[in-house]
Design a protein around this motif. Structure first.
Motif, PDB file in Angstrom:
ATOM      1  N   VAL A 165      17.333   0.357  -6.770  1.00 12.61           N
ATOM      2  CA  VAL A 165      16.167   0.732  -7.576  1.00 12.61           C
ATOM      3  C   VAL A 165      16.236   2.233  -7.831  1.00 12.61           C
ATOM      4  O   VAL A 165      16.087   3.030  -6.908  1.00 12.61           O
ATOM      5  N   ALA A 166      16.486   2.590  -9.077  1.00  7.80           N
ATOM      6  CA  ALA A 166      16.652   4.004  -9.423  1.00  7.80           C
ATOM      7  C   ALA A 166      15.301   4.708  -9.486  1.00  7.80           C
ATOM      8  O   ALA A 166      14.314   4.143  -9.968  1.00  7.80           O
ATOM      9  N   GLY A 167      15.251   5.947  -8.999  1.00  5.95           N
ATOM     10  CA  GLY A 167      14.031   6.732  -9.076  1.00  5.95           C
ATOM     11  C   GLY A 167      12.971   6.243  -8.111  1.00  5.95           C
ATOM     12  O   GLY A 167      13.245   5.497  -7.171  1.00  5.95           O
ATOM     13  N   ILE A 172       0.814  -1.221   0.000  1.00  5.61           N
ATOM     14  CA  ILE A 172       0.000   0.000   0.000  1.00  5.61           C
ATOM     15  C   ILE A 172       0.846   1.268   0.000  1.00  5.61           C
ATOM     16  O   ILE A 172       0.295   2.369   0.057  1.00  5.61           O
ATOM     17  N   THR A 173       2.171   1.120  -0.082  1.00  9.05           N
ATOM     18  CA  THR A 173       3.037   2.296  -0.107  1.00  9.05           C
ATOM     19  C   THR A 173       3.027   2.919  -1.497  1.00  9.05           C
ATOM     20  O   THR A 173       3.328   2.248  -2.487  1.00  9.05           O
ATOM     21  N   HIS A 174       2.691   4.184  -1.555  1.00  9.04           N
ATOM     22  CA  HIS A 174       2.488   4.863  -2.839  1.00  9.04           C
ATOM     23  C   HIS A 174       3.792   5.032  -3.607  1.00  9.04           C
ATOM     24  O   HIS A 174       3.849   4.815  -4.826  1.00  9.04           O
ATOM     25  N   LYS A 175       4.851   5.409  -2.917  1.00 10.07           N
ATOM     26  CA  LYS A 175       6.096   5.731  -3.609  1.00 10.07           C
ATOM     27  C   LYS A 175       7.288   5.388  -2.725  1.00 10.07           C
ATOM     28  O   LYS A 175       7.308   5.712  -1.544  1.00 10.07           O
ATOM     29  N   ILE A 176       8.281   4.722  -3.308  1.00  6.39           N
ATOM     30  CA  ILE A 176       9.509   4.367  -2.594  1.00  6.39           C
ATOM     31  C   ILE A 176      10.694   4.904  -3.379  1.00  6.39           C
ATOM     32  O   ILE A 176      10.806   4.681  -4.587  1.00  6.39           O
ATOM     33  N   ALA A 177      11.566   5.616  -2.672  1.00 13.07           N
ATOM     34  CA  ALA A 177      12.733   6.194  -3.340  1.00 13.07           C
ATOM     35  C   ALA A 177      14.038   5.811  -2.645  1.00 13.07           C
ATOM     36  O   ALA A 177      15.102   6.283  -3.031  1.00 13.07           O
ATOM     37  N   ASN A 178      13.950   4.942  -1.615  1.00 12.25           N
ATOM     38  CA  ASN A 178      15.153   4.630  -0.847  1.00 12.25           C
ATOM     39  C   ASN A 178      15.474   3.141  -0.804  1.00 12.25           C
ATOM     40  O   ASN A 178      16.190   2.680   0.082  1.00 12.25           O
ATOM     41  N   TYR A 179      14.946   2.378  -1.783  1.00 10.34           N
ATOM     42  CA  TYR A 179      15.290   0.959  -1.818  1.00 10.34           C
ATOM     43  C   TYR A 179      16.571   0.782  -2.625  1.00 10.34           C
ATOM     44  O   TYR A 179      16.635   1.188  -3.797  1.00 10.34           O
ATOM     45  N   PRO A 180      17.625   0.209  -2.042  1.00  7.58           N
ATOM     46  CA  PRO A 180      18.916   0.112  -2.734  1.00  7.58           C
ATOM     47  C   PRO A 180      18.810  -0.605  -4.072  1.00  7.58           C
ATOM     48  O   PRO A 180      18.145  -1.646  -4.189  1.00  7.58           O
ATOM     49  N   GLU A 238       4.627  -2.212  -7.165  1.00  6.04           N
ATOM     50  CA  GLU A 238       5.531  -2.597  -8.261  1.00  6.04           C
ATOM     51  C   GLU A 238       6.756  -3.321  -7.731  1.00  6.04           C
ATOM     52  O   GLU A 238       7.192  -4.340  -8.292  1.00  6.04           O
ATOM     53  N   LEU A 239       7.341  -2.799  -6.646  1.00  6.62           N
ATOM     54  CA  LEU A 239       8.532  -3.418  -6.070  1.00  6.62           C
ATOM     55  C   LEU A 239       8.214  -4.817  -5.559  1.00  6.62           C
ATOM     56  O   LEU A 239       8.990  -5.762  -5.764  1.00  6.62           O
TER      57      LEU A 239
END
Length: 316
Positions: free
Chosen positions: A53-55, A43-51, A61-62
């Protein structure tokens, strides 16, 4: 009735990571997942800190990538609601309406969602301004105004994270916070924190773009006030590990998390617990994946009766 070397309850990052490693070790592996669309990562809308994974990527999706990767290496994925388990000297049995699954080992990876929506607008704007994880989402609110609702330790910790990014953190507490809580004085002394005492958050407002404001009502006031914010972090109810299906068979710590050793094995031989079900303070996808990897290597060692762990890059 289906048998496997490893039965994993939970299809989140911890469960998928464990399945990936056990499947690669040629251990027959079954993932039992209640629903692909629920869970903290899904349910997390956006992730930007997963090693690696760019952007920005959505949690869904992840998680799809993780699940597909495990399946491609031989893990079997089944959507099933687990309602009970039983344990013998040689078998760990999992009961579901879709059938009974018997594993030589069992992995508990059901997470710690347990948080019920209590506010108008909370569900509607979840992932679009409503969040339960400042560590995950604080950076998206740089120089913006946010609200943190709750007086528990989790709310204090998360509000402190937000002070590093937000222009103003409106901390709303319905009950009097415990002044012995760790970090509370640091939070109250922060120049960009406005503490709304004895105030109740009544609703979260927004439009097609996400959260635009919240409505609050202070004690003794008849009329609600509106606070313009871009993010709402809700910690009024907290979260607990999902352990009801264990029916008391697995020992639990005082904080509600399943007790484990350094290899992620519980007090019951042949049963591991990984991810947020441990009630770790670091509820991040990368931490859950690390748990899964550690457990998988320990399971490989356990089933093959080896003294040492056979590392993943040695065997193909």
């Amino acid at each position: 009735m289906k048998r496997a070397d490893v039965v994993i309850i939970g299809g989140g990052p911890a469960g998928c990571s464990c399945a990936l490693y056990t499947a690669r070790s040629n251990l027959s592996t079954i993932i039992l997942d209640k629903n692909q669309a629920v869970g903290a990562l899904a349910i997390t809308h956006k992730i930007a800190n997963y090693p690696g994974v760019a952007g920005d990527v959505s949690g869904e999706e992840l998680l799809n990538i993780m699940r597909t990767q495990a399946i491609n290496y031989g893990a079997e994925y089944k959507q099933a609601q687990v309602y009970g388990i039983s344990i013998s000297d040689t078998e760990r049995i999992v009961y579901t309406p879709e059938g009974t699954f018997i594993g030589k080992t069992l992995v508990l990876a059901t997470g710690a969602m347990g948080r019920a929506s209590t506010l108008p607008g909370e569900n509607e704007f979840l992932g679009r301004g409503v969040s339960y994880c400042a560590t995950c989402d604080a950076a998206f609110y740089k120089n913006q105004e946010v609200v943190v609702y709750g007086s528990n330790q989790e709310a204090i910790d998360e509000a402190l994270v937000l002070t590093k990014f937000a222009s103003t953190v409106h901390w709303i507490t319905n009950n009097k916070p415990n002044m012995n809580s760790i970090g509370i004085q640091l939070l109250l002394d922060s120049s960009n924190v406005k503490h709304w005492k004895r105030t109740r958050l009544t609703s979260i407002e927004g439009d097609e773009n996400g959260v635009t404001s919240v409505k609050v009502q202070s004690f003794g006031q008849n009329d609600a006030q509106e606070i313009v914010v871009q993010g709402a972090f809700v910690y009024s109810t907290g979260s607990l590990p999902i352990t009801d299906y264990l029916q008391g068979l697995i020992p639990i710590n005082a904080n509600g998390g399943v007790r484990i050793n350094d290899d992620m094995m519980t007090d019951i031989e042949g049963v591991w617990a990984i991810g947020d079900i441990r009630n770790t303070p670091f509820k991040q996808a990368v931490v859950a994946c690390s748990d899964g990897c550690i457990a998988a290597m320990a399971i490989d060692k356990y089933l093959n009766q080896r003294k040492d762990v056979r590392v993943d890059w040695v065997h193909r």
